[in-house]
Scaffold this motif. Sequence first.
Motif, PDB file in Angstrom:
ATOM      1  N   ARG A   1       0.841  -1.212   0.136  1.00  0.00           N
ATOM      2  CA  ARG A   1       0.145   0.170  -0.099  1.00  0.00           C
ATOM      3  C   ARG A   1       0.851   1.288  -0.032  1.00  0.00           C
ATOM      4  O   ARG A   1       0.403   2.083  -0.668  1.00  0.00           O
ATOM      5  CB  ARG A   1      -0.986  -0.144   1.149  1.00  0.00           C
ATOM      6  CG  ARG A   1      -2.123  -0.918   0.888  1.00  0.00           C
ATOM      7  CD  ARG A   1      -3.324  -0.816   1.956  1.00  0.00           C
ATOM      8  NE  ARG A   1      -2.619  -1.169   3.438  1.00  0.00           N
ATOM      9  CZ  ARG A   1      -3.003  -2.550   3.672  1.00  0.00           C
ATOM     10  NH1 ARG A   1      -3.552  -3.434   3.086  1.00  0.00           N
ATOM     11  NH2 ARG A   1      -2.504  -2.800   4.925  1.00  0.00           N
TER      12      ARG A   1
ATOM     13  N   ARG B   1       2.350   1.625  -3.543  1.00  0.00           N
ATOM     14  CA  ARG B   1       1.367   2.374  -4.568  1.00  0.00           C
ATOM     15  C   ARG B   1       1.070   3.657  -4.207  1.00  0.00           C
ATOM     16  O   ARG B   1       0.733   4.556  -5.121  1.00  0.00           O
ATOM     17  CB  ARG B   1       0.093   1.257  -4.457  1.00  0.00           C
ATOM     18  CG  ARG B   1       0.411  -0.082  -4.828  1.00  0.00           C
ATOM     19  CD  ARG B   1       0.813  -0.261  -6.230  1.00  0.00           C
ATOM     20  NE  ARG B   1       0.769  -1.380  -6.702  1.00  0.00           N
ATOM     21  CZ  ARG B   1       1.930  -2.082  -7.232  1.00  0.00           C
ATOM     22  NH1 ARG B   1       2.742  -1.258  -7.735  1.00  0.00           N
ATOM     23  NH2 ARG B   1       1.921  -3.425  -7.764  1.00  0.00           N
ATOM     24  N   GLU B   2       0.818   4.048  -3.078  1.00  0.00           N
ATOM     25  CA  GLU B   2       0.602   5.265  -2.714  1.00  0.00           C
ATOM     26  C   GLU B   2       1.840   6.218  -2.980  1.00  0.00           C
ATOM     27  O   GLU B   2       1.188   7.528  -3.735  1.00  0.00           O
ATOM     28  CB  GLU B   2       0.353   5.692  -1.187  1.00  0.00           C
ATOM     29  CG  GLU B   2       0.146   6.902  -0.791  1.00  0.00           C
ATOM     30  CD  GLU B   2      -0.067   6.952   0.940  1.00  0.00           C
ATOM     31  OE1 GLU B   2       0.331   7.744   1.552  1.00  0.00           O
ATOM     32  OE2 GLU B   2      -1.167   6.373   1.433  1.00  0.00           O
ATOM     33  N   ARG B   3       2.953   5.885  -2.767  1.00  0.00           N
ATOM     34  CA  ARG B   3       4.033   6.544  -3.512  1.00  0.00           C
ATOM     35  C   ARG B   3       3.962   6.962  -5.066  1.00  0.00           C
ATOM     36  O   ARG B   3       4.326   7.846  -5.550  1.00  0.00           O
ATOM     37  CB  ARG B   3       5.444   6.262  -3.061  1.00  0.00           C
ATOM     38  CG  ARG B   3       6.611   6.812  -3.416  1.00  0.00           C
ATOM     39  CD  ARG B   3       8.083   6.475  -3.237  1.00  0.00           C
ATOM     40  NE  ARG B   3       8.007   4.926  -3.228  1.00  0.00           N
ATOM     41  CZ  ARG B   3       8.570   4.372  -4.466  1.00  0.00           C
ATOM     42  NH1 ARG B   3       8.607   5.007  -5.561  1.00  0.00           N
ATOM     43  NH2 ARG B   3       8.671   3.118  -4.273  1.00  0.00           N
ATOM     44  N   GLU B   4       3.555   5.691  -5.581  1.00  0.00           N
ATOM     45  CA  GLU B   4       3.648   5.697  -7.053  1.00  0.00           C
ATOM     46  C   GLU B   4       2.399   7.091  -7.871  1.00  0.00           C
ATOM     47  O   GLU B   4       2.754   7.608  -8.620  1.00  0.00           O
ATOM     48  CB  GLU B   4       3.313   4.478  -7.626  1.00  0.00           C
ATOM     49  CG  GLU B   4       4.225   3.402  -7.716  1.00  0.00           C
ATOM     50  CD  GLU B   4       3.855   1.890  -7.842  1.00  0.00           C
ATOM     51  OE1 GLU B   4       4.502   1.092  -7.922  1.00  0.00           O
ATOM     52  OE2 GLU B   4       2.626   1.832  -8.077  1.00  0.00           O
ATOM     53  N   VAL B   5       1.596   6.914  -6.922  1.00  0.00           N
ATOM     54  CA  VAL B   5       0.621   7.821  -7.169  1.00  0.00           C
ATOM     55  C   VAL B   5       0.974   9.380  -6.949  1.00  0.00           C
ATOM     56  O   VAL B   5       0.644   9.981  -7.622  1.00  0.00           O
ATOM     57  CB  VAL B   5      -1.060   7.471  -6.365  1.00  0.00           C
ATOM     58  CG1 VAL B   5      -2.035   8.634  -6.740  1.00  0.00           C
ATOM     59  CG2 VAL B   5      -1.397   6.317  -6.994  1.00  0.00           C
ATOM     60  N   THR B   6       1.356   9.662  -5.467  1.00  0.00           N
ATOM     61  CA  THR B   6       1.659  10.834  -5.263  1.00  0.00           C
ATOM     62  C   THR B   6       2.867  11.478  -6.007  1.00  0.00           C
ATOM     63  O   THR B   6       2.894  12.789  -6.080  1.00  0.00           O
ATOM     64  CB  THR B   6       1.774  10.914  -3.572  1.00  0.00           C
ATOM     65  OG1 THR B   6       2.820  10.094  -3.244  1.00  0.00           O
ATOM     66  CG2 THR B   6       0.621  10.443  -2.916  1.00  0.00           C
ATOM     67  N   THR B   7       3.825  10.547  -6.214  1.00  0.00           N
ATOM     68  CA  THR B   7       5.057  11.173  -6.751  1.00  0.00           C
ATOM     69  C   THR B   7       5.162  11.025  -8.433  1.00  0.00           C
ATOM     70  O   THR B   7       6.070  11.252  -8.983  1.00  0.00           O
ATOM     71  CB  THR B   7       6.415  10.509  -6.087  1.00  0.00           C
ATOM     72  OG1 THR B   7       6.518   9.221  -6.549  1.00  0.00           O
ATOM     73  CG2 THR B   7       6.219  10.598  -4.753  1.00  0.00           C
ATOM     74  N   GLY B   8       4.311  10.250  -8.868  1.00  0.00           N
ATOM     75  CA  GLY B   8       4.698   9.880 -10.417  1.00  0.00           C
ATOM     76  C   GLY B   8       5.703   8.756 -10.591  1.00  0.00           C
ATOM     77  O   GLY B   8       5.734   8.626 -11.763  1.00  0.00           O
TER      78      GLY B   8
ATOM     79  N   TRP C   1       5.228   2.474 -12.138  1.00  0.00           N
ATOM     80  CA  TRP C   1       4.685   1.345 -11.510  1.00  0.00           C
ATOM     81  C   TRP C   1       5.486  -0.008 -11.541  1.00  0.00           C
ATOM     82  O   TRP C   1       6.509  -0.152 -12.619  1.00  0.00           O
ATOM     83  CB  TRP C   1       3.286   0.884 -12.396  1.00  0.00           C
ATOM     84  CG  TRP C   1       2.733  -0.491 -12.397  1.00  0.00           C
ATOM     85  CD1 TRP C   1       2.167  -1.091 -11.148  1.00  0.00           C
ATOM     86  CD2 TRP C   1       3.336  -1.511 -13.217  1.00  0.00           C
ATOM     87  NE1 TRP C   1       1.786  -2.254 -11.406  1.00  0.00           N
ATOM     88  CE2 TRP C   1       2.264  -2.610 -12.478  1.00  0.00           C
ATOM     89  CE3 TRP C   1       3.626  -1.547 -14.445  1.00  0.00           C
ATOM     90  CZ2 TRP C   1       2.256  -3.856 -13.083  1.00  0.00           C
ATOM     91  CZ3 TRP C   1       3.515  -2.933 -14.943  1.00  0.00           C
ATOM     92  CH2 TRP C   1       2.883  -3.908 -14.324  1.00  0.00           C
TER      93      TRP C   1
ATOM     94  N   GLY D   1      -2.944  -4.051  -3.553  1.00  0.00           N
ATOM     95  CA  GLY D   1      -2.343  -3.396  -4.729  1.00  0.00           C
ATOM     96  C   GLY D   1      -1.487  -4.215  -5.332  1.00  0.00           C
ATOM     97  O   GLY D   1      -0.553  -3.940  -5.984  1.00  0.00           O
TER      98      GLY D   1
END
Length: 148
Positions: free
Chosen positions: A42, A45-52, A55, A77
């Motif tokens: 989690r 995945r959160e870092r992928e979303v917030t920092t771009g 994946w 995730g």
Amino acid sequence: DGWEVHTAENGQIAVDKTIQNDFACVLMDCDMPIKDGWQATREIREREVTTGALWVPIIAVTANAMAGDRQRCIAAGMDDYLPKPVQRKPVLVAVKTWAAKRFRLINPRMPSGHSTMSFLRQHNSRHSSRHSSRRSEQQSVHTVYELG
């Protein structure tokens, strides 16, 4: 099969290593100390979303093989699921499949007439020879990361 494997003793180290390195995929043990595999996933995945951040495929590796465990992993995730005890062939198939998906995502113009895996090997060989002096510090995108 030419893959490098890195390990982490706990989930927090796993998260930290995914921040510091670019891995082809992660084999995530769900039952790790400090931060379990579900929490670590989690957070990744959160870092992928917030920092771009790109994946990274995460494959759950767990002793839990009961009904609903696969869904729990996917809900956290994770992209795939391997029950323990793991066997060599299913692990290699999963790693190659998910690494190839990631590779196609970041290299959409792969030359025609090449299989993804042969192009991956060729690209990895060129990458290794160009960066051999820095290889221990900066892992290539074709590195497999095993946790647990």
